[in-house]
Motif scaffolding. Structure first.
Motif, PDB file in Angstrom:
ATOM      1  N   UNK A 447     103.288  30.006 -46.265  1.00 10.82           N
ATOM      2  CA  UNK A 447     104.815  29.989 -45.496  1.00 10.82           C
ATOM      3  C   UNK A 447     104.402  29.954 -43.817  1.00 10.82           C
ATOM      4  N   UNK A 448     102.922  30.870 -43.634  1.00 12.56           N
ATOM      5  CA  UNK A 448     102.462  31.332 -42.547  1.00 12.56           C
ATOM      6  C   UNK A 448     101.089  30.315 -42.392  1.00 12.56           C
ATOM      7  N   UNK A 449     100.442  30.407 -41.613  1.00 13.04           N
ATOM      8  CA  UNK A 449      98.811  29.889 -41.185  1.00 13.04           C
ATOM      9  C   UNK A 449      97.983  30.907 -40.593  1.00 13.04           C
ATOM     10  N   UNK A 450      96.916  31.319 -41.813  1.00 17.47           N
ATOM     11  CA  UNK A 450      95.923  32.481 -41.360  1.00 17.47           C
ATOM     12  C   UNK A 450      95.017  31.831 -41.180  1.00 17.47           C
ATOM     13  N   UNK A 451      94.326  32.337 -40.295  1.00 14.14           N
ATOM     14  CA  UNK A 451      92.400  31.967 -40.170  1.00 14.14           C
ATOM     15  C   UNK A 451      91.319  33.506 -40.253  1.00 14.14           C
ATOM     16  N   UNK A 452      90.807  33.375 -41.203  1.00 14.73           N
ATOM     17  CA  UNK A 452      89.832  34.448 -41.389  1.00 14.73           C
ATOM     18  C   UNK A 452      89.193  34.606 -40.410  1.00 14.73           C
ATOM     19  N   UNK A 453      89.288  35.637 -39.933  1.00 14.26           N
ATOM     20  CA  UNK A 453      87.902  36.068 -39.150  1.00 14.26           C
ATOM     21  C   UNK A 453      86.855  36.348 -38.804  1.00 14.26           C
ATOM     22  N   UNK A 454      86.283  35.294 -38.494  1.00  9.90           N
ATOM     23  CA  UNK A 454      84.530  35.376 -39.019  1.00  9.90           C
ATOM     24  C   UNK A 454      84.388  33.930 -40.302  1.00  9.90           C
ATOM     25  N   UNK A 455      83.801  34.124 -41.200  1.00  7.89           N
ATOM     26  CA  UNK A 455      83.632  33.331 -42.609  1.00  7.89           C
ATOM     27  C   UNK A 455      81.857  33.144 -42.675  1.00  7.89           C
ATOM     28  N   UNK A 456      81.957  31.692 -43.523  1.00  6.48           N
ATOM     29  CA  UNK A 456      80.581  31.989 -44.017  1.00  6.48           C
ATOM     30  C   UNK A 456      79.604  31.184 -43.104  1.00  6.48           C
ATOM     31  N   UNK A 457      78.707  32.187 -42.277  1.00  7.88           N
ATOM     32  CA  UNK A 457      77.786  31.541 -41.852  1.00  7.88           C
ATOM     33  C   UNK A 457      76.485  31.385 -42.876  1.00  7.88           C
ATOM     34  N   UNK A 458      76.237  30.255 -42.069  1.00  8.08           N
ATOM     35  CA  UNK A 458      75.155  29.500 -43.304  1.00  8.08           C
ATOM     36  C   UNK A 458      73.670  29.423 -42.324  1.00  8.08           C
ATOM     37  N   UNK A 459      72.501  29.380 -42.749  1.00  5.41           N
ATOM     38  CA  UNK A 459      71.156  29.848 -41.927  1.00  5.41           C
ATOM     39  C   UNK A 459      70.025  28.539 -42.813  1.00  5.41           C
TER      40      UNK A 459
END
Length: 491
Positions: A447-459
């Protein structure tokens, strides 16, 4: 001079944008506190903490499977303890850009399976959709998709160029993986390096999976909203992302099921249990479209559930992510996403694409064939860093192989300039050296949109490599988004 300070003496930022350091070798303002703590460690402490972090992944069974010649090898994801730190004002732009992009791509999916306006108006070439192997018009058209939401979870890959500007590298709208690694990176970081969190104000991940679970429940059929029962459908323990499936099911309190655990009776899906049959309202599936239902897709599929598509069509069950999403995250469609955003939303893209050449265009193809040694070439249907040419790092033999492939099947490939991907310090082999990084951002839509703060940094832990995928030797980093009060001014 303490160990960490000494190990940074030979670190060079070079001609790349460095996440942690200014071009003059000073830590950026949002990294200063972290850098101060880092410098307090001796060489021996750094080595011990690094080894403890790697062992933590092994002890918890955090692995993925790499397939080579149809033989699977279990590996742990290498972990690097220098986090990617993102200031709050920078994150606000990323967040808005991700919400915008996911919304436009969702409207595109709803349109190409219903009215097809964007094809009639010639914004996206009809053949790119209708000839796409992931376009399931026959199976999806006419279905009343819950919330008209095809994209419950998106994993959007971002890179930064030599000026620090973000670009979208890839959209993952089918079964984006990696959420479990985000949590395990943070868990290991807190266990092994508690000193880093003492004076930092980082957005926590504690309640993020409750957003994911709520978004799943939001898709329940209307008549079942109050008593909705959701399951996570996995192909089983031999799948490369099985750890991801187990972790998410456990954390959200959902039953983890395989196809053989489900049955369809009178167009209603049930889970078999020791107490009998239990009705299933929502399936968060981690199985590809082709294997979902042997009656509607591949008849030989032993992973799916016969009759599942008809139950979906009748509105008795929700399937997340939607069927046929692959038509929107295809690498050829990717080139049109800025136009898709303008068409549906009437807005300019907040975060733009990397420039992309479509090789079935004769003029673009000829130019690309003359500049293969400067470009990145990708197979539109491949992922994980496979069937990809990085021109500046490729042998003449490999370049000639790709030249033949492009000439034989030009529609199968795209080309992009070789961007000077941003770099960040990595600690491997008792030294700090700069490695290229990217960031997978997770967008959760209910119903709402949410963006996870951060995420998966790949190196890209192989020195000089541009490929961050774990299957190609890449590793992970924790990603911190600072709360506003944490920042100490601009550079």
């Amino acid at each position: 001079m303490k160990g960490a300070a000494r190990l940074f003496k030979t670190y060079a930022t070079g001609a790349f944008f460095d996440e942690m350091f200014t071009p003059h070798g000073k830590p950026k303002s949002h990294y200063r506190k972290f850098f101060d703590v880092l410098q307090s460690f001796s060489t021996e402490e750094l080595r011990e903490k690094h080894e403890t972090a790697q062992l933590s992944f092994l002890r918890q069974g955090i692995t993925f499977t790499v397939y080579n010649n149809n033989v699977g090898t279990e590996r742990t994801m290498p972990f690097d303890f220098i986090p990617i730190i993102i200031p709050s004002e920078e994150w606000e732009v990323v967040e808005k850009g991700m919400i915008q992009r996911a919304e436009a791509l969702n409207q595109f999916l709803e349109d190409v399976y219903q009215d097809k306006r964007i094809l009639r108006d010639g914004i996206v070439p009809r053949r790119l959709v209708e000839e796409n192997p992931y376009y399931y018009d026959e199976q999806v058209k006419g279905i009343d998709i819950p919330l008209k939401n095809h994209i419950f979870l998106a994993g959007i890959d971002l890179i930064r160029d030599e000026n620090g500007k973000y670009h979208v590298l890839e959209d993952n709208l089918r079964n984006p993986s990696g959420l479990s690694y985000v949590y395990q990176n943070r868990y290991v970081m807190r266990q092994v390096y508690p000193e880093f969190f003492a004076s930092q104000s980082v957005h926590t991940l504690e309640h993020q999976l409750s957003h994911l679970h709520q978004a799943i429940l939001d898709h329940a059929p209307e008549s079942r909203k109050e008593k909705a029962f959701a399951v996570l459908l996995t192909p089983g323990m031999y799948n490369s992302a099985y750890y991801d499936h187990v972790f998410l099911a456990q954390q959200m309190g959902m039953d983890l099921v395989e196809g053989r655990d489900l049955i369809v009776k009178k167009n209603i899906v049930y889970m078999k249990s020791i107490r009998g049959l239990k009705r299933v309202d929502i399936i968060y599936r981690r199985i590809d479209d082709d294997y979902l239902d042997p009656e509607a897709f591949l008849a030989e599929s032993a992973l799916g559930v016969p009759g599942l598509l008809m139950a979906y069509r009748k509105g008795n069950v929700a399937i997340l992510n939607g069927i046929g999403n692959g038509v929107a995250d295809d690498k050829a469609i990717y080139a049109y996403v800025p136009d898709i955003i303008r068409y549906y939303l009437g807005e300019e893209p907040i975060i733009d694409n990397v420039k992309t050449y479509l090789l079935d265009n004769p003029e673009e193809r000829e130019w690309v064939l003359d500049h293969l040694n400067e470009l990145v070439v990708k197979n539109v249907g491949a992922s994980g860093g496979y069937d990809m040419l990085v021109g500046p790092h490729a042998s003449e033999k490999l370049i000639e192989e790709f030249r033949k492939k492009i000439i034989e099947t030009p529609h199968q490939y795209i080309a992009q300039p070789t961007i000077k991907l941003s770099r960040a310090p990595a600690y491997q082999g008792e030294a700090f050296y700069p490695c290229h990084v990217d960031l997978r951002v997770f967008v959760v839509r209910g119903v709402d949109t949410h963006v996870m703060p951060g995420g998966l940094s790949r190196v890209a832990l192989k020195e000089g490599s541009l490929v961050v995928n774990s299957s190609q030797g890449g590793g992970g980093k924790d990603t911190w988004v600072f709360k506003k009060r944490e920042e100490e001014g601009d550079d």
